[in-house]
Enzyme design. Structure first.
Site, PDB file in Angstrom:
ATOM      1  N   GLY A  62     -17.306  10.659   0.983  1.00 18.49           N
ATOM      2  CA  GLY A  62     -16.739   9.383   0.553  1.00 18.49           C
ATOM      3  C   GLY A  62     -16.471   8.401   1.683  1.00 18.49           C
ATOM      4  O   GLY A  62     -15.456   7.716   1.676  1.00 18.49           O
ATOM      5  N   THR A  63     -17.384   8.359   2.620  1.00 18.76           N
ATOM      6  CA  THR A  63     -17.217   7.383   3.709  1.00 18.76           C
ATOM      7  C   THR A  63     -18.482   6.535   3.803  1.00 18.76           C
ATOM      8  O   THR A  63     -19.593   7.046   3.660  1.00 18.76           O
ATOM      9  CB  THR A  63     -16.840   8.076   5.043  1.00 18.76           C
ATOM     10  OG1 THR A  63     -16.778   7.095   6.069  1.00 18.76           O
ATOM     11  CG2 THR A  63     -17.792   9.178   5.424  1.00 18.76           C
ATOM     12  N   SER A  64     -18.273   5.242   4.038  1.00 20.78           N
ATOM     13  CA  SER A  64     -19.372   4.287   3.875  1.00 20.78           C
ATOM     14  C   SER A  64     -20.346   4.268   5.052  1.00 20.78           C
ATOM     15  O   SER A  64     -21.410   3.674   4.954  1.00 20.78           O
ATOM     16  CB  SER A  64     -18.807   2.882   3.697  1.00 20.78           C
ATOM     17  OG  SER A  64     -18.105   2.516   4.864  1.00 20.78           O
ATOM     18  N   ASP A  69      -3.633   7.757   3.656  1.00 21.36           N
ATOM     19  CA  ASP A  69      -2.776   8.378   2.644  1.00 21.36           C
ATOM     20  C   ASP A  69      -2.488   9.833   3.051  1.00 21.36           C
ATOM     21  O   ASP A  69      -3.056  10.353   4.016  1.00 21.36           O
ATOM     22  CB  ASP A  69      -3.429   8.291   1.254  1.00 21.36           C
ATOM     23  CG  ASP A  69      -4.719   9.111   1.145  1.00 21.36           C
ATOM     24  OD1 ASP A  69      -4.689  10.320   1.410  1.00 21.36           O
ATOM     25  OD2 ASP A  69      -5.774   8.531   0.781  1.00 21.36           O
ATOM     26  N   ARG A  82       0.832  -1.212   0.000  1.00 18.59           N
ATOM     27  CA  ARG A  82       0.000   0.000   0.000  1.00 18.59           C
ATOM     28  C   ARG A  82       0.867   1.263   0.000  1.00 18.59           C
ATOM     29  O   ARG A  82       0.528   2.262  -0.623  1.00 18.59           O
ATOM     30  CB  ARG A  82      -0.929   0.007   1.223  1.00 18.59           C
ATOM     31  CG  ARG A  82      -2.011  -1.052   1.101  1.00 18.59           C
ATOM     32  CD  ARG A  82      -3.009  -0.977   2.211  1.00 18.59           C
ATOM     33  NE  ARG A  82      -3.810   0.245   2.180  1.00 18.59           N
ATOM     34  CZ  ARG A  82      -4.581   0.638   3.174  1.00 18.59           C
ATOM     35  NH1 ARG A  82      -4.661  -0.083   4.282  1.00 18.59           N
ATOM     36  NH2 ARG A  82      -5.285   1.750   3.080  1.00 18.59           N
ATOM     37  N   HIS A  85      -7.042   7.048  11.700  1.00 14.17           N
ATOM     38  CA  HIS A  85      -6.574   5.657  11.604  1.00 14.17           C
ATOM     39  C   HIS A  85      -5.089   5.558  11.299  1.00 14.17           C
ATOM     40  O   HIS A  85      -4.624   4.527  10.821  1.00 14.17           O
ATOM     41  CB  HIS A  85      -7.375   4.909  10.535  1.00 14.17           C
ATOM     42  CG  HIS A  85      -8.822   4.761  10.887  1.00 14.17           C
ATOM     43  ND1 HIS A  85      -9.799   4.443   9.977  1.00 14.17           N
ATOM     44  CD2 HIS A  85      -9.463   4.906  12.078  1.00 14.17           C
ATOM     45  CE1 HIS A  85     -10.976   4.392  10.584  1.00 14.17           C
ATOM     46  NE2 HIS A  85     -10.795   4.682  11.855  1.00 14.17           N
ATOM     47  N   ALA A 121     -16.605  12.530  -5.721  1.00 13.82           N
ATOM     48  CA  ALA A 121     -16.102  13.606  -4.848  1.00 13.82           C
ATOM     49  C   ALA A 121     -15.366  14.682  -5.650  1.00 13.82           C
ATOM     50  O   ALA A 121     -15.443  15.865  -5.320  1.00 13.82           O
ATOM     51  CB  ALA A 121     -15.180  13.007  -3.783  1.00 13.82           C
ATOM     52  N   GLN A 156     -10.364   9.339   7.721  1.00 14.60           N
ATOM     53  CA  GLN A 156     -10.109   7.925   8.025  1.00 14.60           C
ATOM     54  C   GLN A 156      -9.002   7.398   7.125  1.00 14.60           C
ATOM     55  O   GLN A 156      -8.570   6.267   7.271  1.00 14.60           O
ATOM     56  CB  GLN A 156     -11.375   7.109   7.778  1.00 14.60           C
ATOM     57  CG  GLN A 156     -12.501   7.464   8.718  1.00 14.60           C
ATOM     58  CD  GLN A 156     -13.810   6.900   8.194  1.00 14.60           C
ATOM     59  OE1 GLN A 156     -14.188   5.793   8.530  1.00 14.60           O
ATOM     60  NE2 GLN A 156     -14.497   7.661   7.390  1.00 14.60           N
ATOM     61  N   ASN A 157      -8.588   8.236   6.179  1.00 17.18           N
ATOM     62  CA  ASN A 157      -7.598   7.770   5.211  1.00 17.18           C
ATOM     63  C   ASN A 157      -6.198   7.779   5.811  1.00 17.18           C
ATOM     64  O   ASN A 157      -5.852   8.653   6.599  1.00 17.18           O
ATOM     65  CB  ASN A 157      -7.630   8.645   3.964  1.00 17.18           C
ATOM     66  CG  ASN A 157      -8.934   8.487   3.221  1.00 17.18           C
ATOM     67  OD1 ASN A 157      -9.691   7.557   3.492  1.00 17.18           O
ATOM     68  ND2 ASN A 157      -9.214   9.393   2.316  1.00 17.18           N
TER      69      ASN A 157
HETATM   70  P1  NAD Z   1     -15.126   2.446   2.507  1.00 15.38           P
HETATM   71  O1  NAD Z   1     -14.238   1.780   1.514  1.00 15.38           O
HETATM   72  O2  NAD Z   1     -15.859   1.617   3.489  1.00 15.38           O
HETATM   73  O3  NAD Z   1     -16.247   3.297   1.706  1.00 15.38           O
HETATM   74  C1  NAD Z   1     -15.919   4.171   0.682  1.00 15.38           C
HETATM   75  C2  NAD Z   1     -17.111   5.045   0.437  1.00 15.38           C
HETATM   76  O4  NAD Z   1     -16.754   5.990  -0.538  1.00 15.38           O
HETATM   77  C3  NAD Z   1     -18.340   4.299  -0.082  1.00 15.38           C
HETATM   78  O5  NAD Z   1     -19.483   4.752   0.607  1.00 15.38           O
HETATM   79  C4  NAD Z   1     -18.409   4.687  -1.567  1.00 15.38           C
HETATM   80  O6  NAD Z   1     -19.730   4.775  -2.034  1.00 15.38           O
HETATM   81  C5  NAD Z   1     -17.752   6.041  -1.534  1.00 15.38           C
HETATM   82  N1  NAD Z   1     -17.059   6.382  -2.769  1.00 15.38           N
HETATM   83  C6  NAD Z   1     -16.295   5.586  -3.548  1.00 15.38           C
HETATM   84  N2  NAD Z   1     -15.783   6.273  -4.566  1.00 15.38           N
HETATM   85  C7  NAD Z   1     -16.227   7.554  -4.423  1.00 15.38           C
HETATM   86  C8  NAD Z   1     -16.030   8.750  -5.155  1.00 15.38           C
HETATM   87  N3  NAD Z   1     -15.283   8.794  -6.253  1.00 15.38           N
HETATM   88  N4  NAD Z   1     -16.640   9.880  -4.711  1.00 15.38           N
HETATM   89  C9  NAD Z   1     -17.422   9.870  -3.601  1.00 15.38           C
HETATM   90  N5  NAD Z   1     -17.633   8.759  -2.874  1.00 15.38           N
HETATM   91  C10 NAD Z   1     -17.036   7.618  -3.270  1.00 15.38           C
HETATM   92  O7  NAD Z   1     -14.251   3.580   3.183  1.00 15.38           O
HETATM   93  P2  NAD Z   1     -14.293   4.276   4.618  1.00 15.38           P
HETATM   94  O8  NAD Z   1     -15.691   4.653   4.953  1.00 15.38           O
HETATM   95  O9  NAD Z   1     -13.258   5.339   4.565  1.00 15.38           O
HETATM   96  O10 NAD Z   1     -13.850   3.185   5.703  1.00 15.38           O
HETATM   97  C11 NAD Z   1     -13.050   2.056   5.471  1.00 15.38           C
HETATM   98  C12 NAD Z   1     -11.632   2.080   6.002  1.00 15.38           C
HETATM   99  O11 NAD Z   1     -10.851   1.992   4.822  1.00 15.38           O
HETATM  100  C13 NAD Z   1     -11.092   3.276   6.712  1.00 15.38           C
HETATM  101  O12 NAD Z   1     -10.666   2.878   7.947  1.00 15.38           O
HETATM  102  C14 NAD Z   1      -9.855   3.706   5.894  1.00 15.38           C
HETATM  103  O13 NAD Z   1      -8.742   3.878   6.745  1.00 15.38           O
HETATM  104  C15 NAD Z   1      -9.578   2.554   5.017  1.00 15.38           C
HETATM  105  N6  NAD Z   1      -9.044   2.846   3.659  1.00 15.38           N
HETATM  106  C16 NAD Z   1      -8.286   3.960   3.428  1.00 15.38           C
HETATM  107  C17 NAD Z   1      -7.812   4.216   2.150  1.00 15.38           C
HETATM  108  C18 NAD Z   1      -6.953   5.432   1.933  1.00 15.38           C
HETATM  109  O14 NAD Z   1      -6.263   5.862   2.848  1.00 15.38           O
HETATM  110  N7  NAD Z   1      -6.980   6.037   0.741  1.00 15.38           N
HETATM  111  C19 NAD Z   1      -8.116   3.351   1.097  1.00 15.38           C
HETATM  112  C20 NAD Z   1      -8.886   2.197   1.374  1.00 15.38           C
HETATM  113  C21 NAD Z   1      -9.358   1.980   2.666  1.00 15.38           C
END
Ligand code: NAD
Length: 247
Positions: A182-184, A99, A61, A114, A225, A96-97
């Site tokens: 963009g959070t689920s 990155d 990652r 996180h 987004a 929560q990201n």
């Molecule tokens: P999640 O993967 O559970 O949900 C992602 C959400 O984003 C969904 O509701 C989806 O519909 C929405 N989405 C996807 N693409 C989109 C876009 N282009 N525009 C707007 N919305 C969009 O993610 P979460 O709720 O952040 O929770 C899951 C965990 O995943 C977190 O703890 C996080 O740390 C981790 N995570 C982080 C990264 C990162 O740092 N980039 C990547 C993957 C997972």
């Protein structure tokens, strides 16, 4: 005394805000990595049992994040502009990201609930260092060569406590505008933040689709987004320009 033009703003971002930068959400990958469910890799028991496997997951990652094709997208940039407009003391960005795309876009004082992919931590001493290379069980400890195998990704794993929750709730309780992007709405405690905002707070959800917490929001905007966030920030800029500093 002159009041601030806007009430304090809290923005919560999730994996969806970085999806258009080329970092898949867990759901986007089917929640799988090399046949493992992410929850099975990203937890303290997995690290005790198979540290190299867990390191491999985060090495992969980290490399993906450092790929030159992965860059902040218009959503990250618009949020950094909003922060600059209203001032960092009235704008709290909690993500929560793991990155660093908000920071690369120019946002300051981003709170990573996180943890961060580009940092490692010593599980013995709690020290944290910036980190861009691979990490292995035998990687030498930066300050205590006698310690072996205590370095771990600076990531909050499933079952661990998110970082600085007291600070987050303090901001939530004072906020007048809460924006979730963009959070689920599946991962707690972040999924419950919307419920911790005060009754008068305006709550806006930006996502591709409805989530389990959608009913808690006053306003729902559906789409990527990279389109929705700049549009919302433009609206707020117009409000900002037209409002007197006394209101
Ligand atoms: P999640 O993967 O559970 O949900 C992602 C959400 O984003 C969904 O509701 C989806 O519909 C929405 N989405 C996807 N693409 C989109 C876009 N282009 N525009 C707007 N919305 C969009 O993610 P979460 O709720 O952040 O929770 C899951 C965990 O995943 C977190 O703890 C996080 O740390 C981790 N995570 C982080 C990264 C990162 O740092 N980039 C990547 C993957 C997972």
């Amino acid at each position: 005394m002159t009041k601030h033009k806007f009430p304090p703003i809290v923005v919560l971002t999730g994996a969806g805000v970085s999806a258009e930068s080329g970092l898949p959400t867990f759901r986007g990958t089917g929640g799988l990595w090399q046949g493992y469910r992410v929850e099975e890799v990203a937890n303290p028991a997995a690290f005790r049992r198979h540290p190299e496997l867990v390191h491999d997951f985060y090495n992969w990652r980290r490399k993906a994040l450092l790929d030159p094709r992965v860059q902040p997208n218009p959503a990250h940039r618009a949020l950094a502009e909003l922060q600059q407009l209203v001032g960092p003391e009235h704008f709290y960005l909690v993500t929560q990201n793991v990155d660093d795309l908000h920071e690369r876009a120019g946002a300051k004082q981003v709170h990573h609930l996180h943890g961060e992919l580009l940092k490692v931590r010593c599980s013995e001493t709690g020290e944290v260092w910036p980190w861009v290379t691979d990490l292995h069980v035998e990687t030498p400890h930066p300050s205590r060569p006698e310690l072996r195998g205590t370095l771990r990704p600076h990531i909050v794993w499933f079952g661990e406590q998110p970082l600085k929750l007291t600070e987050v709730y303090r901001h939530l309780q004072q906020c007048g505008l809460f924006i979730a992007i963009g959070t689920s709405g599946n991962v707690y405690p972040a999924a419950g933040f919307v419920q911790a905002t005060p009754p008068g707070c305006r709550r806006i959800e930006l996502n591709l689709e409805d989530t389990p917490t959608s009913p808690e929001f006053h306003e729902h905007r559906r789409g990527p987004a990279g389109d929705l966030v700049p549009a919302l920030v433009r609206e707020l800029q117009v409000l900002w320009d037209s409002s007197s500093s006394e209101c």
